[in-house]
Design a protein around this motif. Structure first.
Motif, PDB file in Angstrom:
ATOM      1  N   LEU A  50       0.666  -1.246   0.120  1.00  0.00           N
ATOM      2  CA  LEU A  50      -0.168  -0.163  -0.010  1.00  0.00           C
ATOM      3  C   LEU A  50       0.802   1.224   0.265  1.00  0.00           C
ATOM      4  O   LEU A  50       0.416   2.241  -0.640  1.00  0.00           O
ATOM      5  CB  LEU A  50      -0.961  -0.047   1.229  1.00  0.00           C
ATOM      6  N   ASP A  51       2.200   1.132   0.514  1.00  0.00           N
ATOM      7  CA  ASP A  51       2.849   2.270   0.732  1.00  0.00           C
ATOM      8  C   ASP A  51       3.389   2.528  -0.718  1.00  0.00           C
ATOM      9  O   ASP A  51       3.583   3.985  -1.284  1.00  0.00           O
ATOM     10  CB  ASP A  51       4.233   2.182   1.469  1.00  0.00           C
ATOM     11  N   LEU A  52       3.680   1.967  -1.715  1.00  0.00           N
ATOM     12  CA  LEU A  52       3.942   2.185  -3.125  1.00  0.00           C
ATOM     13  C   LEU A  52       2.771   2.830  -3.841  1.00  0.00           C
ATOM     14  O   LEU A  52       2.937   3.874  -4.413  1.00  0.00           O
ATOM     15  CB  LEU A  52       4.205   1.089  -3.729  1.00  0.00           C
ATOM     16  N   ILE A  53       1.587   2.462  -3.657  1.00  0.00           N
ATOM     17  CA  ILE A  53       0.506   3.141  -4.275  1.00  0.00           C
ATOM     18  C   ILE A  53       0.261   4.544  -3.597  1.00  0.00           C
ATOM     19  O   ILE A  53      -0.036   5.573  -4.290  1.00  0.00           O
ATOM     20  CB  ILE A  53      -0.789   2.399  -3.912  1.00  0.00           C
ATOM     21  N   ASN A  54       0.214   4.572  -2.201  1.00  0.00           N
ATOM     22  CA  ASN A  54       0.040   5.933  -1.608  1.00  0.00           C
ATOM     23  C   ASN A  54       1.325   6.862  -2.154  1.00  0.00           C
ATOM     24  O   ASN A  54       0.977   8.100  -2.214  1.00  0.00           O
ATOM     25  CB  ASN A  54       0.187   6.083  -0.118  1.00  0.00           C
ATOM     26  N   ARG A  55       2.500   6.394  -2.200  1.00  0.00           N
ATOM     27  CA  ARG A  55       3.736   7.381  -2.569  1.00  0.00           C
ATOM     28  C   ARG A  55       3.547   7.622  -4.058  1.00  0.00           C
ATOM     29  O   ARG A  55       3.714   8.903  -4.386  1.00  0.00           O
ATOM     30  CB  ARG A  55       5.034   6.454  -2.454  1.00  0.00           C
TER      31      ARG A  55
END
Length: 471
Positions: free
Chosen positions: A430-435
């Motif tokens: 999820l961190d990659l999507i948010n970033r």
């Protein structure tokens, strides 16, 4: 997500096209302009493909990205969104707000592996019947070229991707003596605020039941501050507890890391907490652990407390600060940007498979929602069933809908604290999507930073906003 159409096929290279296949295209159109333009095309007997099924809305500003996603889930091979030209909106600015929203949503779908030849936007006025016919012909040709929509299912036979390693050393290592000094200074700062009655409650960290792990705690007396701890186990973003603490106290203090400040600012900006009732204790951070390793978000962070905090705690002591929000920004280069860049170099097929595998692991436990300080809605869309926007089944169809809508809901708002990714028991990235969304919002519209008086990008607009992709 499950299969969206009985004739959909897995994407492995070029999409296979069944004999006699014709694309199914959903058009989400504005009632006042595009629908009238389509009606004019019909009354003037203009010829154009019959692959489009229209859904009429009062305004493009009423159209949620969720509706585009829903169309794909229900079997559409392509989606067309069409409304009034900028400046001609029946509701003055609905299409201008929608333009930003769909710009970011389009970027998200591209990152997730949806071929952008499936998604189109156009301005068509009531007098442009000829343009409507031309747009429908172009969209139909584009969707026909890319073929049927791929299956919404996990690619079980897929070997996955070799992602580049996250580089960076993070904050300099602190000695045991330094950590003890920080802990003493945190306690001293908290005790001072409580004894002077500047706050009635301090939200900080205490030792948890597992060695080296900290858990949130609320202390109300100077004597209780002896519970407060500090170290690499302080992973929680305490902004998530601010509204609860303020329910029973006139003023509260939050112990914060620099990566927590964006969430505090977001809550102030959105009227959830009052800045005058919150004191921020910024503490020098050694970096936090994810498992036994330094968290990825920490690898490009210095760990220094931010000057907008009311009190700044370092190894050397406690000092008052409280700089103006526009005097600094929490934005830094992120070590994971290389992984995002790597994903963007891949063809849509491989990105699609990567994210379908990721979403296929989702348990729908909603730990991501519970951990996020900015997910504060009393009734989440995932719980609504009239209509049932997000399928309740734990499969790729429902999982994908949940994770995509969660991401777009936080676009322009996400603080980058990565609590959602940390809390996820399935380790979905999820961190990659948010970033990725944060980078796209900043590239297109700039960043609101840590100033609570600045609007977030997706509730604002400019007449000159880019629209190169709009027909």
């Amino acid at each position: 997500m499950s299969n969206v159409a009985t004739n959909a096929v897995p994407r492995t290279g070029a999409a296979a096209v069944p004999d006699g296949w014709q694309p199914h295209i959903v058009a989400l159109v504005c009632n006042w302009c595009s629908y009238a333009g389509a009606d004019m095309a019909g009354t003037t007997r203009l010829q154009y493909p019959a692959n489009v099924r229209m859904v009429r809305f009062p305004c493009t500003g009423r159209m949620s990205p969720l509706m585009i996603l829903r169309a794909f889930e229900q079997g559409a091979d392509g989606v067309l969104v069409s409304g009034c030209h900028p400046g001609d909106c029946h509701y003055v600015q609905g299409n201008l707000v929608a333009r930003r929203r769909f710009t970011i949503f389009r970027s998200l779908l591209d990152f997730l592996g949806v071929d952008l030849r499936r998604l189109h936007f156009a301005w068509v006025s009531a007098a442009e019947g000829h343009k409507w016919a031309k747009v429908v012909s172009q969209v139909t040709a584009s969707v026909s070229e890319v073929g049927p929509l791929p299956r919404f299912s996990s690619a079980d036979a897929w070997d996955g991707l070799d992602m580049p390693a996250v580089e960076g050393t993070g904050p300099g290592e602190l000695s045991v003596a330094d950590l003890e000094a920080l802990q003493t200074n945190v306690r001293r700062a908290a005790a001072e605020l409580l004894t002077t009655d500047r706050v009635q409650k301090v939200v900080g960290y205490r030792a948890g039941s597992m060695s080296g792990r900290m858990v949130p705690v609320m202390v109300t007396t100077a004597a209780d501050t002896s519970q407060l701890e500090w170290g690499d186990g302080c992973v929680n973003n305490l902004a998530a507890f601010a509204t609860t603490a303020l329910e029973t106290a006139a003023n509260v203090a939050l112990v914060v890391k620099t990566c927590d400040l964006g969430a505090v600012t977001g809550l102030i900006r959105e009227g959830q907490i009052d800045r005058d009732r919150v004191r921020l204790i910024g503490v020098q951070c050694p970096g936090v652990l994810h498992g036994d390793e330094l968290a990825d978000k920490c690898r490009s962070c210095s760990g220094a407390p931010h000057p907008i905090c009311d009190l700044v705690v370092t190894v050397d002591g406690v000092r008052e600060s409280c700089a103006e929000p526009d005097e600094g920004s929490a934005a830094t280069e992120d070590a994971r940007d290389a992984q995002i860049a790597h994903l963007e170099t891949l063809p849509p097929d491989e990105r699609w498979q990567f994210w379908q595998r990721q979403f296929g692991r989702c348990l729908r436990c909603y730990a991501c929602r519970a951990a996020c300080p900015l997910c504060y809605c009393s009734s989440c869309i995932s719980e609504k069933h009239r209509p049932q926007w997000i399928p309740t089944a734990i499969d790729n169809r429902g999982n994908g809908a949940w994770n995509v809508i969660r991401a777009i809901h936080l676009a322009g708002r996400c603080s980058g604290c990565d609590e959602c990714a940390r809390a996820c028991p399935a380790n979905i990235r999820l961190d990659l999507i948010n970033r990725k969304l944060a980078l796209e919002v900043e590239r297109q519209y700039g960043s609101a930073g840590l100033d609570p008086n600045q609007k977030t990008a997706l509730i604002d607009f400019r007449m000159e906003d880019a629209e190169e992709f709009i027909l």
